[in-house]
Scaffold this motif. Structure first.
Motif, PDB file in Angstrom:
ATOM      1  N   GLN A  78       0.838  -1.189   0.000  1.00 18.24           N
ATOM      2  CA  GLN A  78       0.000   0.000   0.000  1.00 18.24           C
ATOM      3  C   GLN A  78       0.878   1.246   0.000  1.00 18.24           C
ATOM      4  O   GLN A  78       1.910   1.288   0.669  1.00 18.24           O
ATOM      5  CB  GLN A  78      -0.883   0.015   1.249  1.00 18.24           C
ATOM      6  CG  GLN A  78      -1.868   1.153   1.281  1.00 18.24           C
ATOM      7  CD  GLN A  78      -3.265   0.698   1.632  1.00 18.24           C
ATOM      8  OE1 GLN A  78      -3.490  -0.472   1.900  1.00 18.24           O
ATOM      9  NE2 GLN A  78      -4.192   1.618   1.638  1.00 18.24           N
ATOM     10  N   VAL A  79       0.469   2.234  -0.764  1.00 16.22           N
ATOM     11  CA  VAL A  79       1.197   3.493  -0.867  1.00 16.22           C
ATOM     12  C   VAL A  79       0.346   4.599  -0.247  1.00 16.22           C
ATOM     13  O   VAL A  79      -0.830   4.746  -0.570  1.00 16.22           O
ATOM     14  CB  VAL A  79       1.516   3.832  -2.326  1.00 16.22           C
ATOM     15  CG1 VAL A  79       2.188   5.194  -2.421  1.00 16.22           C
ATOM     16  CG2 VAL A  79       2.398   2.759  -2.943  1.00 16.22           C
ATOM     17  N   SER A  81       4.860   7.259   0.784  1.00 16.10           N
ATOM     18  CA  SER A  81       5.523   6.249   1.610  1.00 16.10           C
ATOM     19  C   SER A  81       4.853   4.904   1.385  1.00 16.10           C
ATOM     20  O   SER A  81       3.732   4.822   0.902  1.00 16.10           O
ATOM     21  CB  SER A  81       5.465   6.634   3.086  1.00 16.10           C
ATOM     22  OG  SER A  81       4.128   6.715   3.527  1.00 16.10           O
ATOM     23  N   GLY A  82       5.561   3.833   1.786  1.00 12.44           N
ATOM     24  CA  GLY A  82       5.035   2.496   1.607  1.00 12.44           C
ATOM     25  C   GLY A  82       5.945   1.679   0.717  1.00 12.44           C
ATOM     26  O   GLY A  82       7.106   2.015   0.514  1.00 12.44           O
ATOM     27  N   SER A  83       5.404   0.607   0.185  1.00 11.05           N
ATOM     28  CA  SER A  83       6.185  -0.294  -0.666  1.00 11.05           C
ATOM     29  C   SER A  83       6.237   0.271  -2.084  1.00 11.05           C
ATOM     30  O   SER A  83       5.359   0.014  -2.894  1.00 11.05           O
ATOM     31  CB  SER A  83       5.564  -1.690  -0.664  1.00 11.05           C
ATOM     32  OG  SER A  83       5.566  -2.237   0.628  1.00 11.05           O
ATOM     33  N   ILE A  84       7.285   1.013  -2.351  1.00  9.50           N
ATOM     34  CA  ILE A  84       7.425   1.692  -3.644  1.00  9.50           C
ATOM     35  C   ILE A  84       8.705   1.238  -4.322  1.00  9.50           C
ATOM     36  O   ILE A  84       9.784   1.344  -3.744  1.00  9.50           O
ATOM     37  CB  ILE A  84       7.454   3.229  -3.463  1.00  9.50           C
ATOM     38  CG1 ILE A  84       6.165   3.720  -2.814  1.00  9.50           C
ATOM     39  CG2 ILE A  84       7.687   3.916  -4.808  1.00  9.50           C
ATOM     40  CD1 ILE A  84       6.184   5.187  -2.435  1.00  9.50           C
ATOM     41  N   PHE A  85       8.573   0.706  -5.538  1.00 10.04           N
ATOM     42  CA  PHE A  85       9.755   0.410  -6.342  1.00 10.04           C
ATOM     43  C   PHE A  85      10.250   1.662  -7.030  1.00 10.04           C
ATOM     44  O   PHE A  85      11.431   1.979  -7.024  1.00 10.04           O
ATOM     45  CB  PHE A  85       9.438  -0.639  -7.413  1.00 10.04           C
ATOM     46  CG  PHE A  85       9.549  -2.058  -6.953  1.00 10.04           C
ATOM     47  CD1 PHE A  85       8.890  -3.069  -7.625  1.00 10.04           C
ATOM     48  CD2 PHE A  85      10.324  -2.410  -5.864  1.00 10.04           C
ATOM     49  CE1 PHE A  85       8.993  -4.391  -7.210  1.00 10.04           C
ATOM     50  CE2 PHE A  85      10.441  -3.719  -5.432  1.00 10.04           C
ATOM     51  CZ  PHE A  85       9.766  -4.714  -6.119  1.00 10.04           C
ATOM     52  N   ARG A  98       5.024  -0.791  -7.564  1.00 12.93           N
ATOM     53  CA  ARG A  98       5.256  -1.399  -6.260  1.00 12.93           C
ATOM     54  C   ARG A  98       5.405  -2.899  -6.468  1.00 12.93           C
ATOM     55  O   ARG A  98       5.241  -3.382  -7.595  1.00 12.93           O
ATOM     56  CB  ARG A  98       4.091  -1.098  -5.322  1.00 12.93           C
ATOM     57  CG  ARG A  98       2.733  -1.516  -5.850  1.00 12.93           C
ATOM     58  CD  ARG A  98       1.622  -1.093  -4.899  1.00 12.93           C
ATOM     59  NE  ARG A  98       0.313  -1.398  -5.449  1.00 12.93           N
ATOM     60  CZ  ARG A  98      -0.831  -1.182  -4.825  1.00 12.93           C
ATOM     61  NH1 ARG A  98      -0.822  -0.655  -3.603  1.00 12.93           N
ATOM     62  NH2 ARG A  98      -1.983  -1.476  -5.385  1.00 12.93           N
ATOM     63  N   PRO A  99       5.737  -3.669  -5.424  1.00 17.77           N
ATOM     64  CA  PRO A  99       5.976  -5.110  -5.602  1.00 17.77           C
ATOM     65  C   PRO A  99       4.843  -5.852  -6.301  1.00 17.77           C
ATOM     66  O   PRO A  99       5.073  -6.812  -7.029  1.00 17.77           O
ATOM     67  CB  PRO A  99       6.172  -5.607  -4.179  1.00 17.77           C
ATOM     68  CG  PRO A  99       6.714  -4.425  -3.459  1.00 17.77           C
ATOM     69  CD  PRO A  99       6.032  -3.233  -4.062  1.00 17.77           C
ATOM     70  N   THR A 100       3.597  -5.429  -6.098  1.00 18.98           N
ATOM     71  CA  THR A 100       2.454  -6.127  -6.688  1.00 18.98           C
ATOM     72  C   THR A 100       2.045  -5.564  -8.038  1.00 18.98           C
ATOM     73  O   THR A 100       1.096  -6.050  -8.644  1.00 18.98           O
ATOM     74  CB  THR A 100       1.250  -6.073  -5.739  1.00 18.98           C
ATOM     75  OG1 THR A 100       0.979  -4.703  -5.424  1.00 18.98           O
ATOM     76  CG2 THR A 100       1.529  -6.849  -4.460  1.00 18.98           C
TER      77      THR A 100
END
Length: 119
Positions: free
Chosen positions: A1-2, A25-29, A101-103
């Motif tokens: 989640q971002v 912020s969060g899971s960001i590539f 992001r990862p997903t």
């Protein structure tokens, strides 16, 4: 989640300046584009300015020459410097971020920050 956290709105007199910030912020590539939109009462949401990951920018005609969009890639943060503000700039300003992001892809909106310009 971002998540997107906006700050910097407020009340200012015509001719004044404000600086908005938007931190992701969060899971960001990676972040591809970051943009500011605004929505005044009774109006549709409109794009104000956009900046790509390479630094290319584009502005709405109504703000060109007065607003400057920038970003700090190391901090995943975007800014909007607003100068020579006019009453017609009054609106809720939203940040929008598009990236990976990862997903997979993500397309996130901030909660909005009120900008009010008095005449």
């Amino acid at each position: 989640q971002v998540q997107l956290a906006e700050s910097g709105g407020g009340l200012v007199q015509a001719g004044g300046s404000l600086r908005l910030s938007c931190a992701a912020s969060g899971s960001i590539f990676s972040i591809r584009t970051m943009a500011w939109y605004r929505q005044a009462p009774g109006n549709q949401r409109e794009e104000v300015a956009i900046i790509t990951n390479s630094g290319s920018t584009n502005y709405a005609g109504s703000v060109k020459g007065r607003f400057t969009i920038s970003r700090d890639n190391a901090k995943n943060t975007m800014y909007l410097q607003m100068n020579s503000l006019k009453p017609e700039d009054t609106a809720v300003y939203y940040c929008n971020v598009y990236g990976m992001r990862p997903t997979g892809e993500f397309y996130s909106w901030g909660q909005g920050t009120q900008v009010t310009v008095s005449s």
